[in-house]
Design a protein around this motif. Structure first.
Motif, PDB file in Angstrom:
ATOM      1  N   THR A 160      40.594  41.691  41.465  1.00  9.45           N
ATOM      2  CA  THR A 160      41.826  42.446  41.255  1.00  9.45           C
ATOM      3  C   THR A 160      42.704  42.479  42.504  1.00  9.45           C
ATOM      4  N   ASP A 161      42.136  42.763  43.642  1.00 10.92           N
ATOM      5  CA  ASP A 161      42.929  42.865  44.877  1.00 10.92           C
ATOM      6  C   ASP A 161      43.342  41.507  45.435  1.00 10.92           C
ATOM      7  N   GLU A 162      42.704  40.443  44.962  1.00 15.93           N
ATOM      8  CA  GLU A 162      42.982  39.112  45.512  1.00 15.93           C
ATOM      9  C   GLU A 162      44.052  38.339  44.744  1.00 15.93           C
TER      10      GLU A 162
ATOM     11  N   PRO B  53      48.419  31.512  43.709  1.00 13.40           N
ATOM     12  CA  PRO B  53      49.669  30.843  43.368  1.00 13.40           C
ATOM     13  C   PRO B  53      50.028  30.987  41.886  1.00 13.40           C
ATOM     14  N   HIS B  54      49.230  31.766  41.150  1.00 13.83           N
ATOM     15  CA  HIS B  54      49.483  31.994  39.729  1.00 13.83           C
ATOM     16  C   HIS B  54      49.489  33.487  39.456  1.00 13.83           C
ATOM     17  N   THR B  55      49.889  33.873  38.259  1.00 11.29           N
ATOM     18  CA  THR B  55      49.924  35.288  37.886  1.00 11.29           C
ATOM     19  C   THR B  55      48.628  35.672  37.177  1.00 11.29           C
ATOM     20  N   GLU B  56      48.540  36.919  36.828  1.00 10.05           N
ATOM     21  CA  GLU B  56      47.373  37.417  36.093  1.00 10.05           C
ATOM     22  C   GLU B  56      47.270  36.807  34.693  1.00 10.05           C
TER      23      GLU B  56
END
Length: 76
Positions: free
Chosen positions: A52-54, A59-62
């Motif tokens: 979660t924190d990383e 370079p991408h989104t969730e």
């Protein structure tokens, strides 16, 4: 949804058990079949952890997690 402890998640690191799992925002995802997670490592990130924190450094989104099946929830 099944609950898993951080210790149970840690065993799914691509080394101790055949499954490769990561957690994000309390949900655990199975990334075993992803070629990007071969041997439990994805760039400088290791499987079996809460990422979660990383995600801010990625370079991408969730939205990348939408490609993977959720296997449970991370127990607090």
């Amino acid at each position: 949804m099944k609950l898993f402890t951080k210790q149970q998640l840690a065993l799914r690191n691509g080394q101790d058990k055949p499954e490769i799992w990561v957690a994000y925002k309390g949900i655990i995802y199975d990334v075993t079949d992803s070629k990007m997670w071969k041997n439990g490592k994805h760039y400088e990130h290791w499987a079996g952890q809460d990422l979660t924190d990383e995600i801010a450094d990625a370079p991408h989104t969730e939205n990348v997690f939408k490609k993977f099946m959720s296997v449970g929830q991370l127990k607090e």
